[in-house]
Write a protein that holds these residues in place. Structure first.
Motif, PDB file in Angstrom:
ATOM      1  N   ASN A   1      -5.165 -20.261  26.406  1.00 13.76           N
ATOM      2  CA  ASN A   1      -6.425 -20.232  27.150  1.00 13.76           C
ATOM      3  C   ASN A   1      -7.636 -20.564  26.289  1.00 13.76           C
ATOM      4  O   ASN A   1      -8.666 -21.002  26.792  1.00 13.76           O
TER       5      ASN A   1
ATOM      6  N   SER B   1      -4.498 -21.646  34.613  1.00  9.90           N
ATOM      7  CA  SER B   1      -5.613 -20.923  35.228  1.00  9.90           C
ATOM      8  C   SER B   1      -5.272 -20.584  36.664  1.00  9.90           C
ATOM      9  O   SER B   1      -4.439 -21.237  37.301  1.00  9.90           O
ATOM     10  N   GLN B   2      -5.929 -19.561  37.190  1.00 11.88           N
ATOM     11  CA  GLN B   2      -5.688 -19.208  38.586  1.00 11.88           C
ATOM     12  C   GLN B   2      -6.118 -20.348  39.496  1.00 11.88           C
ATOM     13  O   GLN B   2      -5.498 -20.609  40.530  1.00 11.88           O
ATOM     14  N   ARG B   3      -7.181 -21.055  39.109  1.00  6.87           N
ATOM     15  CA  ARG B   3      -7.649 -22.187  39.917  1.00  6.87           C
ATOM     16  C   ARG B   3      -6.563 -23.242  40.047  1.00  6.87           C
ATOM     17  O   ARG B   3      -6.436 -23.905  41.073  1.00  6.87           O
TER      18      ARG B   3
ATOM     19  N   HIS C   1      -9.247 -13.646  30.774  1.00  6.39           N
ATOM     20  CA  HIS C   1      -7.917 -14.214  30.958  1.00  6.39           C
ATOM     21  C   HIS C   1      -6.830 -13.183  30.695  1.00  6.39           C
ATOM     22  O   HIS C   1      -5.679 -13.535  30.461  1.00  6.39           O
TER      23      HIS C   1
ATOM     24  N   TYR D   1      -4.322 -12.918  36.153  1.00  4.87           N
ATOM     25  CA  TYR D   1      -3.536 -13.829  35.330  1.00  4.87           C
ATOM     26  C   TYR D   1      -2.216 -13.207  34.888  1.00  4.87           C
ATOM     27  O   TYR D   1      -1.606 -13.662  33.937  1.00  4.87           O
TER      28      TYR D   1
END
Length: 383
Positions: A84, A137-139, A201, A206
């Motif tokens: 990350n 990433s969550q996105r 993160h 996550y």
């Protein structure tokens, strides 16, 4: 086959304004020596090679030199994935160049047939299947349109479920006759935080579950949590921890890496490797008299001073302890905010000199030298 599992180098890290390039050179050099001494067949670097997404040329140079040294002119396989803190797209820029040198780099998620699952014949003769999942990433995992609806808990579960789906796709080729490995970068429930992980993160949004890894996996090599530890699950799941403490929240960690002995159809045997060249971090507290008596053991220091505040106190401490990177007042001696007398109007019947002295007194910073300096400056400006 033998594997050196490492992660979370954070090259380029600055600690309280202090550059740590020489520390990183020593620590990464020790990892290279370990790979040679143990004659490992593969090195897994499970993310966060850099401390920022825009690493300096010096940081990039050190990482590249280390990866090439670990590769040992083709003597061992080296696999690197983005964490990350890393710039995933920069890793994809490195990918073709380092790939020509035999270093496998995965910056963003890739399909199994496009580099997400590596098929490697190890130097020791085993056929290896390695599923590589860089930080997601969550996105990316939970599409923005789906995130518009539902609760945070539902999004968390969706992230974990999607991570499991991606892992399942990359591990479909695991077979009885191969060494089946997974490497990723992220947070698992029950993991102990080391102190320097990026909080945003490391939250439940996550998390992914140990059950994401199939039972056919001989070893799962993780990065992100800076404390070396095993996570209970259907296969051996380990965080290697960081080889260098990145902040004072990690002073009780033991920097190092992991050595993994693994073969087809058997769980990995894991042993810990300490890194001796990392400069330790230490928190000390006491009066000036006590602090002046402390031995110099080379550690970087966070100092809590048990004295009333006064001008030049931090400089006095740094003069006695050159390795003091962070100097603070012990909470028992921290001044309270100055409060205005009840009913008094601002500055009523008090001169600037009196106001300044009242402020110093109320905040516990009274000092004759400071008030004398104020008087001289005030006289110069008003005369």
């Amino acid at each position: 086959m033998k594997i050196l599992h490492t992660a979370d180098w954070h090259v380029g890290k600055v600690l309280k304004g202090r550059q740590r390039v020489e520390e990183h050179k020593a620590v990464l050099g020790e990892l290279v020596e370990t790979a040679r001494h143990e004659d490992v067949d593969m090195v897994l670097v499970a993310g966060d090679l850099f401390d920022t997404s825009a690493p300096t040329p010096e940081a990039q140079s050190l990482v590249m030199q280390t990866l090439l040294a670990l590769r040992e002119q083709g003597e061992r396989d080296v696999v690197v994935l983005a964490g990350n803190h890393d710039n995933a797209h920069l890793f994809d820029v490195y990918r073709p160049v380092l790939g020509e040198l035999g270093i496998h780099v995965v910056g963003t998620f890739r399909r199994p047939d496009k580099g997400g699952t590596l098929a490697i014949r190890a130097r020791s003769g085993e056929d290896v299947r390695l599923a590589v999942l860089p930080f997601l990433s969550q996105r990316y995992v939970v599409r923005a349109a789906e995130a518009l609806g539902g609760t945070a808990a539902e999004h968390n579960r969706m992230y974990a479920a999607r991570f499991a789906q991606l892992t399942a796709a990359l591990t479909q080729g695991f077979a009885d006759g191969t060494v089946n490995l997974v490497t990723s970068h992220g947070t698992m429930p029950g993991g102990a935080f080391g102190g320097g992980e990026r909080e945003a993160h490391s939250i439940f949004s996550y998390y992914f579950e140990p059950t994401a890894f199939p039972t056919s996996t001989q070893y799962a090599a993780l990065g992100h949590l800076h404390r070396r530890q095993q996570i209970p699950g259907p296969c051996p799941i380990w965080y290697s921890g960081s080889p260098i403490a990145v902040d004072f929240g990690e002073e009780n960690n033991t920097p190092g890496a992991l050595l993994v002995d693994v073969g087809p159809n058997r769980p990995a045997k894991v042993s810990e490797v300490a890194v001796a060249r990392a400069v330790p971090l230490k928190t000390v507290r006491g009066t000036l008299e006590r602090l002046s008596a402390l031995p110099d053991d080379g550690a970087w220091l966070r100092v809590f001073v048990e004295e009333r505040p006064r001008a030049g106190l931090a400089e006095l401490v740094r003069g006695m302890l050159p390795n003091a990177l962070d100097v603070q007042l012990d909470e028992r001696f921290r001044p309270v905010s100055a409060t205005r007398a009840k009913g008094a109007s601002p500055g009523a019947a008090r001169s600037p000199r009196e106001l300044f002295r009242d402020y110093l007194s109320a905040t516990g910073k009274a000092d004759g030298a400071v008030t004398s300096l104020f008087d001289r400056l005030y006289d110069e400006e008003t005369s």
